[in-house]
Design a protein around this motif. Structure first.
Motif, PDB file in Angstrom:
ATOM      1  N   LEU A  32       0.521  -1.004   0.397  1.00 19.64           N
ATOM      2  CA  LEU A  32       0.269  -0.222  -0.029  1.00 19.64           C
ATOM      3  C   LEU A  32       0.770   1.301   0.213  1.00 19.64           C
ATOM      4  CD1 LEU A  32      -2.071  -1.812   2.898  1.00 19.64           C
ATOM      5  CD2 LEU A  32      -2.710  -1.207  -0.060  1.00 19.64           C
ATOM      6  N   VAL A  33       0.439   2.310  -0.900  1.00 21.12           N
ATOM      7  CA  VAL A  33       1.185   3.222  -1.132  1.00 21.12           C
ATOM      8  C   VAL A  33       0.154   4.375  -0.722  1.00 21.12           C
ATOM      9  CG1 VAL A  33       2.881   4.744  -3.349  1.00 21.12           C
ATOM     10  CG2 VAL A  33       2.937   2.166  -2.297  1.00 21.12           C
ATOM     11  N   SER A  34       0.810   5.405  -0.325  1.00 20.68           N
ATOM     12  CA  SER A  34      -0.373   6.753  -0.065  1.00 20.68           C
ATOM     13  C   SER A  34       0.430   7.716   0.177  1.00 20.68           C
ATOM     14  CB  SER A  34      -1.298   6.961   0.929  1.00 20.68           C
ATOM     15  OG  SER A  34      -0.831   6.606   2.294  1.00 20.68           O
ATOM     16  N   THR A  35      -0.117   8.795  -0.374  1.00 18.61           N
ATOM     17  CA  THR A  35       0.934  10.085  -0.279  1.00 18.61           C
ATOM     18  C   THR A  35      -0.331  11.273   0.188  1.00 18.61           C
ATOM     19  OG1 THR A  35      -0.318  11.130  -2.818  1.00 18.61           O
ATOM     20  CG2 THR A  35       1.938   9.830  -2.441  1.00 18.61           C
ATOM     21  N   THR A  36       0.845  12.246   0.993  1.00 14.16           N
ATOM     22  CA  THR A  36       0.009  13.300   1.151  1.00 14.16           C
ATOM     23  C   THR A  36       0.186  14.744   1.556  1.00 14.16           C
ATOM     24  OG1 THR A  36      -1.708  13.946   3.601  1.00 14.16           O
ATOM     25  CG2 THR A  36      -0.217  12.803   3.916  1.00 14.16           C
ATOM     26  N   ASN A  37       0.067  16.239   2.008  1.00 13.57           N
ATOM     27  CA  ASN A  37       1.062  16.793   1.823  1.00 13.57           C
ATOM     28  C   ASN A  37       0.651  17.214   3.396  1.00 13.57           C
ATOM     29  OD1 ASN A  37       1.497  17.704  -1.250  1.00 13.57           O
ATOM     30  ND2 ASN A  37      -0.351  18.417  -1.852  1.00 13.57           N
ATOM     31  N   CYS A  38       1.778  17.607   3.566  1.00 13.77           N
ATOM     32  CA  CYS A  38       2.061  18.468   5.596  1.00 13.77           C
ATOM     33  C   CYS A  38       2.214  19.620   5.521  1.00 13.77           C
ATOM     34  CB  CYS A  38       2.392  17.544   6.006  1.00 13.77           C
ATOM     35  SG  CYS A  38       2.490  17.422   7.713  1.00 13.77           S
ATOM     36  N   THR A  39       2.002  20.681   6.220  1.00 14.57           N
ATOM     37  CA  THR A  39       2.466  21.652   6.562  1.00 14.57           C
ATOM     38  C   THR A  39       2.516  22.359   7.628  1.00 14.57           C
ATOM     39  OG1 THR A  39       0.399  22.849   4.622  1.00 14.57           O
ATOM     40  CG2 THR A  39       1.529  24.820   6.312  1.00 14.57           C
ATOM     41  N   LYS A  40       4.343  22.560   8.028  1.00  9.09           N
ATOM     42  CA  LYS A  40       4.391  22.590   9.092  1.00  9.09           C
ATOM     43  C   LYS A  40       4.767  24.410   9.851  1.00  9.09           C
ATOM     44  CE  LYS A  40       8.088  21.774  12.739  1.00  9.09           C
ATOM     45  NZ  LYS A  40       9.699  21.041  12.849  1.00  9.09           N
ATOM     46  N   GLU A  41       4.012  24.645  10.321  1.00 12.68           N
ATOM     47  CA  GLU A  41       5.066  25.938  10.189  1.00 12.68           C
ATOM     48  C   GLU A  41       5.681  26.298  11.166  1.00 12.68           C
ATOM     49  OE1 GLU A  41       2.575  28.559   9.788  1.00 12.68           O
ATOM     50  OE2 GLU A  41       0.940  26.871   9.145  1.00 12.68           O
ATOM     51  N   GLN A  42       6.728  27.378  10.729  1.00  6.01           N
ATOM     52  CA  GLN A  42       7.906  27.495  10.663  1.00  6.01           C
ATOM     53  C   GLN A  42       7.886  28.582  12.758  1.00  6.01           C
ATOM     54  OE1 GLN A  42      11.012  27.409   9.856  1.00  6.01           O
ATOM     55  NE2 GLN A  42       9.981  26.154   8.451  1.00  6.01           N
ATOM     56  N   PRO A 100       7.568  31.589   6.236  1.00  8.44           N
ATOM     57  CA  PRO A 100       6.734  31.356   6.034  1.00  8.44           C
ATOM     58  C   PRO A 100       6.423  29.427   6.517  1.00  8.44           C
ATOM     59  CG  PRO A 100       7.820  31.574   4.561  1.00  8.44           C
ATOM     60  CD  PRO A 100       8.485  31.810   5.352  1.00  8.44           C
ATOM     61  N   ALA A 101       5.323  29.103   6.408  1.00  8.95           N
ATOM     62  CA  ALA A 101       4.937  27.957   6.436  1.00  8.95           C
ATOM     63  C   ALA A 101       6.088  27.138   5.864  1.00  8.95           C
ATOM     64  CB  ALA A 101       3.634  27.177   6.721  1.00  8.95           C
ATOM     65  N   VAL A 102       5.877  25.881   6.077  1.00 11.00           N
ATOM     66  CA  VAL A 102       6.922  24.697   5.192  1.00 11.00           C
ATOM     67  C   VAL A 102       5.921  23.945   5.212  1.00 11.00           C
ATOM     68  CG1 VAL A 102       8.666  22.882   4.671  1.00 11.00           C
ATOM     69  CG2 VAL A 102       8.711  25.347   5.717  1.00 11.00           C
ATOM     70  N   THR A 103       5.634  23.926   3.178  1.00  3.75           N
ATOM     71  CA  THR A 103       4.512  22.176   2.759  1.00  3.75           C
ATOM     72  C   THR A 103       5.637  21.496   1.737  1.00  3.75           C
ATOM     73  OG1 THR A 103       3.336  24.037   2.905  1.00  3.75           O
ATOM     74  CG2 THR A 103       3.042  21.670   1.517  1.00  3.75           C
ATOM     75  N   PHE A 104       5.689  20.160   2.525  1.00  2.00           N
ATOM     76  CA  PHE A 104       5.881  18.944   1.996  1.00  2.00           C
ATOM     77  C   PHE A 104       5.448  17.475   1.804  1.00  2.00           C
ATOM     78  CE2 PHE A 104       6.579  19.164   6.147  1.00  2.00           C
ATOM     79  CZ  PHE A 104       6.427  17.409   7.043  1.00  2.00           C
ATOM     80  N   ALA A 105       5.922  16.820   0.891  1.00  4.23           N
ATOM     81  CA  ALA A 105       4.668  15.968   0.629  1.00  4.23           C
ATOM     82  C   ALA A 105       5.216  14.612   1.905  1.00  4.23           C
ATOM     83  CB  ALA A 105       5.386  14.349  -1.071  1.00  4.23           C
ATOM     84  N   VAL A 106       4.288  13.873   2.114  1.00 10.09           N
ATOM     85  CA  VAL A 106       4.771  12.530   3.327  1.00 10.09           C
ATOM     86  C   VAL A 106       4.438  11.487   2.085  1.00 10.09           C
ATOM     87  CG1 VAL A 106       3.364  11.243   5.122  1.00 10.09           C
ATOM     88  CG2 VAL A 106       4.053  13.682   4.817  1.00 10.09           C
ATOM     89  N   VAL A 107       5.217  10.444   1.993  1.00 10.24           N
ATOM     90  CA  VAL A 107       4.929   8.904   1.408  1.00 10.24           C
ATOM     91  C   VAL A 107       5.488   8.073   2.346  1.00 10.24           C
ATOM     92  CG1 VAL A 107       5.388   7.448  -0.389  1.00 10.24           C
ATOM     93  CG2 VAL A 107       6.178   9.923  -0.907  1.00 10.24           C
ATOM     94  N   LYS A 108       3.907   7.058   2.694  1.00 12.62           N
ATOM     95  CA  LYS A 108       3.193   6.169   3.081  1.00 12.62           C
ATOM     96  C   LYS A 108       3.425   4.874   2.991  1.00 12.62           C
ATOM     97  CE  LYS A 108       0.565   4.517   7.270  1.00 12.62           C
ATOM     98  NZ  LYS A 108      -0.210   4.658   8.094  1.00 12.62           N
ATOM     99  N   VAL A 109       4.675   4.105   2.843  1.00  8.47           N
ATOM    100  CA  VAL A 109       4.199   2.424   2.043  1.00  8.47           C
ATOM    101  C   VAL A 109       4.229   1.609   3.049  1.00  8.47           C
ATOM    102  CG1 VAL A 109       5.333   1.217   0.589  1.00  8.47           C
ATOM    103  CG2 VAL A 109       5.826   3.374   0.755  1.00  8.47           C
ATOM    104  N   SER A 110       2.925   0.759   3.095  1.00 12.27           N
ATOM    105  CA  SER A 110       2.688  -0.251   4.315  1.00 12.27           C
ATOM    106  C   SER A 110       2.858  -1.241   3.316  1.00 12.27           C
ATOM    107  CB  SER A 110       1.965  -0.300   5.483  1.00 12.27           C
ATOM    108  OG  SER A 110       1.187   0.142   4.381  1.00 12.27           O
ATOM    109  N   ASP A 111       3.009  -2.589   4.097  1.00 10.78           N
ATOM    110  CA  ASP A 111       2.862  -4.128   3.759  1.00 10.78           C
ATOM    111  C   ASP A 111       1.939  -4.996   4.252  1.00 10.78           C
ATOM    112  OD1 ASP A 111       4.382  -6.515   4.104  1.00 10.78           O
ATOM    113  OD2 ASP A 111       5.772  -4.694   3.468  1.00 10.78           O
TER     114      ASP A 111
END
Length: 88
Positions: A27-37, A43-54
């Motif tokens: 299973l592969v899923s992605t989401t955007n995540c924002t972290k406040e400085q 400015p806040a930092v936005t990054f992608a989170v990739v999750k892999v499980s089986d």
């Protein structure tokens, strides 16, 4: 770097596929995540989170101890390079 992400995901998913028994899912899923400085002027930092499980049973303790060795592989001779996780 897009090509490095592709290379790492391909290696990870290929190894997971090869190690999984029939019927297990990867299973592969992605989401955007924002972290406040911490400072209000940044400015806040936005990054992608990739999750892999089986749904597999996992690795043996012996395999887990060696997974980041550059040429370690659980595949038979002639199948695979053993460079998958060491690239990360």
């Amino acid at each position: 770097d897009e090509s490095q992400i592709e290379q790492v995901l391909f290696a990870l998913l290929s190894n997971a596929r090869d190690a999984s028994a029939a019927g297990h899912e990867i299973l592969v899923s992605t989401t955007n995540c924002t972290k406040e400085q911490s400072e209000s002027l940044k400015p806040a930092v936005t990054f992608a989170v990739v999750k892999v499980s089986d749904t597999g049973s996992g690795m043996t303790a012996e395999t887990r101890e060696r997974i980041f060795e550059p040429f370690f592989t659980t595949k038979p001779i002639g199948q695979g390079t053993g460079l998958g996780l060491s690239q990360i």
